[in-house]
Design an enzyme around this catalytic site. Structure first.
Site, short mmCIF file in Angstrom:
data_model
loop_
_atom_site.label_atom_id
_atom_site.label_comp_id
_atom_site.label_asym_id
_atom_site.label_seq_id
_atom_site.Cartn_x
_atom_site.Cartn_y
_atom_site.Cartn_z
N HIS A 195 0.94 -0.63 0.25
CA HIS A 195 -0.14 0.27 -0.07
C HIS A 195 1.03 1.19 -0.27
O HIS A 195 0.36 2.48 -0.88
CB HIS A 195 -0.98 0.31 1.49
CG HIS A 195 -1.90 -0.47 1.08
ND1 HIS A 195 -2.74 -1.61 2.12
CD2 HIS A 195 -2.64 -1.96 0.09
CE1 HIS A 195 -3.76 -2.22 1.27
NE2 HIS A 195 -3.55 -2.35 0.17
N CYS A 509 7.38 -1.89 -22.25
CA CYS A 509 6.61 -1.13 -21.55
C CYS A 509 7.31 -1.31 -19.53
O CYS A 509 6.82 -1.16 -18.53
CB CYS A 509 4.75 -2.00 -21.55
SG CYS A 509 4.64 -3.69 -20.62
C1 PEP Z 1 8.04 -5.21 -16.74
O1 PEP Z 1 7.82 -7.02 -16.49
O2 PEP Z 1 8.66 -5.62 -18.04
C2 PEP Z 1 6.34 -5.25 -17.15
C3 PEP Z 1 6.04 -4.36 -17.38
O3 PEP Z 1 4.99 -5.37 -16.40
P1 PEP Z 1 5.60 -5.76 -14.30
O4 PEP Z 1 6.75 -5.13 -14.25
O5 PEP Z 1 4.47 -5.12 -14.38
O6 PEP Z 1 5.97 -7.53 -14.64
#
Ligand code: PEP
Ligand code: MG
Length: 589
Positions: A195, A509
């Site tokens: 949180h 991403c």
């Molecule tokens: C990643 O693994 O780069 C990703 C974007 O997913 P998360 O950070 O949510 O695991």
């Protein structure tokens, strides 16, 4: 200035650079003693107990409404768990019974009852239980403080920029001092899914977790720098380090509202006219979204599992339908990429029972979990499909490691589509389904996988951890967690080529997408979308408008021929300095 420049590697929890004086808050030493209470005063003692609980509930409710204003209703849900704990009537009547039966004072009865409750929960290794224990502790600390007459001192205000240092901070504590020169949080506990992490990110407060108290290294009043982007902690920085961090920090850059509300446009166009799409990574819907949509930015990654973390239970189909429809509407006509729940590993979900895994990062995670919890998966996919009528939603599947999982999921989606057609429920027939490329097996098989899906999204956070065998949350191995390692770069290259050979788009991403050092590599490779934390968007758009695509292409092919991470990092640093010296938007002239 001190000048020792002690650098500690920690784990990044919330991005941005925090600089200020350390204010160490140790857990309060609440001195509770046993007192005998005469029978005639027992009623009064029970009255004191309920008064302390009422004050705590009121305090939490005030913090919650402040949070609604600052980060929106979904973010404020994280207060509900503590409000529920503070309002637990069964627990309160057990304490009251103890006061009556043992003829003792309220604080002692409360503390004893609490110890009994925590006995069975403490020591658990799983993050959900730790969060629960923390929530109970945090609430009981307030109740006890009110009982002991020291409760009113929770509201902290700072005269100068301050980094709050402690074991962990509650959402209430953070809300209470968020606007009062709070420059950052440095804690021992509370990872990115806690949180604390969620609220720090929503408010744009840099936060890092690390071993700061080994040998009492941090003392109140010391100068301190924390880098929430890479987890670095610098104790007693010298003047030069302080100045150089101040230059790169630009305090406003870490304040999401200030950054985005003052941004007029996001125009990531290279010096030779090539456009790169920038998109935002979101965790929970909030007031920031209207700024992003005004700027024409879409959502490259919506981490839906945070809908679960913010309320610690799964939202049902209807609730999800509402959230996904709202976000599709808000960002229309820009694309919104909804990733199905990525739970397991460090994103533990108690709903699945007390699962203990020796190696959770390589365990029951992401799509593996969804395929084995078909009702949950189906509800989510149905909600996403039903919300897709505007045509700007796409579905992203996490943690794919094998083609079989993708085919099984596509079958499930087809079945749901048939059901929806039969029931005459509208959805976007052409909705795109893509996969995360974040496991080396998927990157290596990217050419086969590209034939099955509509787009790829490269999750560098996990791709680095699995390629380098270095836990992304373990500060002991941060030296091995190298995004610029030639093996990582080659897997990214392989993925981008596989996608483009077949004509599907590819985005990045993971955190690397927001790194200006890595930008010429991604631009040169021809990555279609870079999706990052909203605060990084204006600076990245500015940076891209200084890069020449043709030069970046040449640079990238040179980079991919280098054999060591050291050589890569030197080449990237040189490119960084060169780009920095270029004028923004040169192609326009
Ligand atoms: C990643 O693994 O780069 C990703 C974007 O997913 P998360 O950070 O949510 O695991
Ligand atoms: Mg991932």
């Amino acid at each position: 200035m001190g000048g020792e420049n002690i650098i500690i590697k920690g784990v990044p929890v919330s991005g941005g650079i925090g600089m200020g004086e350390a204010q160490v808050l140790r857990d309060p030493m609440l001195q509770v003693v046993r007192r005998a209470v005469v029978v005639s005063k027992i009623k009064q003692e029970i009255g004191r107990l309920s008064e302390a609980s009422d004050k705590t509930i009121a305090e939490l409710k005030t913090a919650r409404s402040k949070a609604v204003k600052a980060i929106g209703e979904h973010g404020a849900n994280i207060f509900d768990a503590q409000i529920l704990i503070a309002s637990d009537q069964q627990f309160m009547s057990t304490v009251a019974d103890r006061i009556t039966a043992e003829k003792i004072n309220a604080e002692f009865a409360y503390q004893e009852t609490l110890a009994d409750t925590l006995k069975s929960l403490e020591g658990s290794r799983d993050p959900y239980m730790r969060q629960m224990v923390y929530d109970i502790r945090s609430v009981s600390e307030r109740i006890l403080s009110f009982l002991l007459g020291v409760g009113e001192k929770n509201d902290l205000g700072f005269q100068s920029p301050t980094i709050l240092v402690g074991r962990i901070f509650s959402p209430g504590q953070i809300m209470a001092c968020a606007k009062k020169n709070l420059a950052g949080l440095l804690t021992l506990e509370g990872g990115p899914t806690s949180h604390m992490g969620l609220i720090a990110r929503s408010l744009g407060i840099p936060a890092v977790t690390g071993e700061w108290n080994d040998g009492d290294r941090v003392i109140t009043g010391n100068n301190l720098i924390i880098d929430g982007n890479n987890g670095e902690i610098i104790l007693n920085p010298d003047d030069e380090t302080w100045r150089s961090f101040r230059r790169i920090r630009l305090r406003k850059r870490s304040q999401p509202f200030a950054v985005l509300s003052s941004t007029k446009k996001i125009e990531p166009i290279c010096t030779d006219g090539r456009e790169v799409t920038l998109a935002a990574n979101l965790e929970i819907p909030g007031p920031l979204d209207s700024h992003l949509s005004r700027l024409g930015v879409g959502v490259g990654l919506f981490r839906t599992e945070f809908l679960y973390f913010s309320k610690q239970s799964f939202p049902d189909e209807e609730e999800q339908f509402q959230v996904y429809s709202e976000i599709a509407n808000q960002f229309y006509p820009e694309e919104v990429t909804l990733r199905t729940f990525d739970l397991g590993g460090d994103k533990y979900a108690a709903e699945f029972g007390n699962i203990v895994e020796e190696n959770p990062a390589m365990g029951w995670r992401g799509l593996r979990v969804l395929l084995e919890t078909p009702k949950l998966f189906k509800n989510q996919l149905r909600a996403m499909l039903r919300a897709s009528t505007l045509g700007n939603l796409q579905i992203l599947l996490p943690m794919v490691s094998d083609e079989g999982e993708v085919m099984e999921t596509l079958d499930i989606i087809e079945k749901i589509k048939r059901e929806l057609r039969r029931s005459r429920i509208e959805f976007d027939e052409g909705i795109k389904v893509g996969i995360m490329i974040e496991v080396p097996s998927a990157a290596i098989a990217a050419d086969y996988l590209a034939e099955k899906v509509d787009f790829f999204s490269i999750g560098t956070n996990d791709l680095i951890q699995y390629t380098m065998a270095a836990d992304r949350g373990n500060y002991r191995v941060t030296n091995y967690y190298m995004g610029h390692h030639p093996s990582v770069l080659k897997l990214i290259q392989r993925t981008v080529h596989a996608a483009h050979d077949i004509g599907i788009p590819v985005s990045v991403c993971g955190e690397m997408a927001g790194s200006r050092t890595m930008a010429p590599f991604f631009v040169g490779l021809g990555v279609d979308v870079l999706s990052m934390a909203p605060t990084q968007l204006p600076a990245m758009a500015d940076w891209i408008s200084r890069i020449s695509y043709i030069n970046a292409k040449r640079f990238t092919s040179r980079l991919l021929r280098l054999s060591t991470a050291y050589q890569v990092s030197r080449a990237l640093a040189e490119a960084y300095d060169y780009i920095k010296s270029q004028k923004k938007g040169a192609w326009l002239k």
